[in-house]
Each structure stands twice: as C-alpha cells, then as structure tokens.
Design an enzyme around this catalytic site. Structure first.
Site, mmCIF file in Angstrom:
data_model
loop_
_atom_site.group_PDB
_atom_site.id
_atom_site.type_symbol
_atom_site.label_atom_id
_atom_site.label_comp_id
_atom_site.label_asym_id
_atom_site.label_seq_id
_atom_site.Cartn_x
_atom_site.Cartn_y
_atom_site.Cartn_z
ATOM 1 N N TYR A 10 0.813 -1.209 0.000
ATOM 2 C CA TYR A 10 0.000 0.000 0.000
ATOM 3 C C TYR A 10 0.852 1.266 0.000
ATOM 4 C CZ TYR A 10 -3.592 -3.300 1.709
ATOM 5 O OH TYR A 10 -4.439 -4.357 1.879
ATOM 6 N N LYS B 254 1.729 -6.336 5.975
ATOM 7 C CA LYS B 254 1.878 -7.539 5.160
ATOM 8 C C LYS B 254 3.167 -7.531 4.341
ATOM 9 C CE LYS B 254 -3.113 -7.130 4.491
ATOM 10 N NZ LYS B 254 -3.197 -5.677 4.754
ATOM 11 N N HIS C 11 1.206 -11.511 2.088
ATOM 12 C CA HIS C 11 0.138 -10.810 1.364
ATOM 13 C C HIS C 11 -0.521 -11.695 0.310
ATOM 14 C CE1 HIS C 11 -1.123 -6.487 0.112
ATOM 15 N NE2 HIS C 11 -2.071 -7.340 -0.194
#
Length: 314
Positions: A86, A115, A148
């Site tokens: 992200y 993650k 992830h």
C-alpha cells in the site's frame, strides 16, 4: 546482510515460553454460536483481534491517511490494517505516534497489521522486509504480520513462513497469518509449518462467500479476515441490500459489514472520510434477523469478485 543462521540463533536465545499451535494441534476449539457480533475474536494462538479494522488500501502516504487513522482511533477503532504494497506504512505510523502521544493510550491497546509483499519472499528477504516495515511504522512489534499473497515459488513461500515463525519467536510480531491463500496453498503450508496461521485475509462479502475455503480455515482454527466487505462499493445500491437496510434503519454498508461480523469474521472496511469511518464502526451495534441473514446468505451464488489477488478457484 546477516546470514540466516544468525537470525535462527537469535530466535533461539530470545524465544518466548508460550505455547504456539502446531499443525498437529492447532489449539482450536469450535466457536459457540453467537446471537450478535463480537467486538473481538480470539485467535488460535490465544491473542485477541478487534473485529473491525480500518483498511487503508490505496490510501496515500500523506496527511489524508494520517487524518483518517486518527479519526478512526478517535471513533473507537483499535485495529489498523496496512501493507508494504500500500506504500502508506509511514503515514499510518505517524498517525499512531501522534495519537498515542495525544491520548496517552498504551501501544498495547491498538492492534496493528501489515503484510509482506510478493517481491520479498524468501527467508532473509522476508525478515528484512518485516524489520523495514517496523521502522516505517516506528514500532517495536506488529500485532499481526501476513504473507500478502502466496508466491508461485512453493519453496520461497515456505521460507517466508519460516521467517515469520522466527520473527514471532523474537517478539517482532505477536501473531502471524496469510492472505489470499486458497485451500491448496493452505494444505501445502500446513504440511511443513510449525505454527498454524492465525488468519487468512481474503475477499468475503454476501456476493462472494467462498464457503468451502472458509470451512477449510475453520477446520484449522484460522480466522477469516474479510477484505472488500463492501464489494468496493459496487453493491451498495443493490435493491436487495437497500431494502434490508431500510427495514433495519441502517445504511447498506452497515448491513454488509454486520453480515460478515455476524459470521465471526474480522471485517476490514476502507474509508478516508471521517463520517463514513464512524458509520462503519457503528455496524456492530445491531443484530440482523434470521430472515435477513438467510436472504443475504442466498446472494453467495453470484461469486462476485473484485480483488486482483483473488488467485484461487476456491
């Protein structure tokens, strides 16, 4: 870069004397039926996870995300879910630091998840990526660290999990789990793992229920974390959801979140807007009728998938 043996030796010296579930004995007990959503869910390693989290997928690494995290914490959230992919771990960390200093709240009262991204699979790469994320968050440990998505390289996937087991022994992370793992990925991992994943974070909402995979996880005491619980907003105007929302005096988003929480899932709605963040938090203060739940359950045949990391057929 330190050789892997150094990390292993450090783990041996620092290991905490706590019982961790193994693939032969997950420590899992079937949950008792519940009439209303719980505010926390007990993981198979004994830790507890807040049932609703602020998701920050695609949130920028700046003030907007800092403001959203602080708004969520002010609204009562005690769970923030980020990821290296992200690219906003620094913003989340800055927000947490500001909020801790402002409120005097102990670090232990907020559950922080991030993650491992695909590019960092492998034993040493995973361990280094975790430490890098800790530095970005300005934290000493994570409450939960996830793979992830499953690497196509099975050996690297197992090396990454072994690194997470080491990090857990070192106290750098309290619980470890996976994301976007299908049944075959879980079977492969459980065949070699010493620690059973605490969670599997997958796309789940009434239009994408993945019941076979959910049942597989439940067999091993693996809690479902439901991402995209609002189907990325694409189903908020569905007339069936709107009708149930109007019947209960709630918003369509609150209905979708409540449905997932009532199933015992941890729910990860994403928003950067303060009033929506607060509204999402209020999704757990009512109980859907059996009739409403049955109607929502019947929507699963649509198998509507929104996530690009939904890689398995189950």
């Amino acid at each position: 870069m330190a050789p892997a043996v150094s990390i292993e030796r450090a783990a041996t010296l620092a290991i905490k004397k706590v019982n961790k579930p193994t693939r032969k004995d997950s420590g899992y007990q079937s949950p008792s039926p519940i009439d209303s959503p719980r505010l926390t869910v007990k993981l198979n390693d004994g830790n507890e996870i807040p049932q609703i989290a602020l998701g920050v997928y695609k949130a920028p690494n700046g003030q907007e995300t800092e403001d959203a995290v602080i708004a969520a914490l002010d609204a009562g959230y005690r769970h923030i879910d980020s990821a290296a992919r992200y690219a906003n771990e620094e913003a989340c960390g800055r927000a947490l630091k500001k909020w801790f200093e402002k409120t005097g709240t102990p670090r232990e009262e907020v559950f922080v998840t991030t993650k491992l991204w695909d590019a960092d699979h492998g034993y040493e790469a995973t361990f280094n990526a975790l430490c890098d994320s800790l530095a970005k968050f300005q934290l000493d440990y994570f409450d939960l660290y996830l793979i992830h998505s499953p690497s196509d390289d099975k050996e690297k996937r197992h090396e990454s999990w072994r690194a997470l087991e080491t990090a857990q022994k070192l106290g750098k992370v309290r619980s470890i789990g996976v994301s976007n793992f299908g049944a075959s990925h879980l079977d492969d991992l459980l065949a070699e793992a010493n620690v059973v994943p605490a969670v599997n974070q997958i796309e789940v909402h009434p239009f994408c229920q993945r019941q076979d995979l959910v049942e597989k996880c439940q067999q091993h005491g693996i809690v479902i974390e439901a991402y995209s619980p609002l189907a990325r907003g694409n189903k908020l105007e569905d007339p069936r959801i709107v009708r149930i929302a109007e019947k209960n005096g709630k918003t369509p988003a609150q209905i979708l979140i409540n449905w997932s929480a009532a199933r015992g899932n941890v729910v990860l709605p994403k928003s950067l807007t303060a009033h929506r963040i607060k509204s999402n938090m209020e999704s757990l203060d009512f109980t859907l009728s059996a009739e409403d739940m049955a109607e929502l359950d019947a929507l699963g045949s649509e198998n509507y998938v929104t996530g690009s990391l939904h890689r398995s057929k189950d």
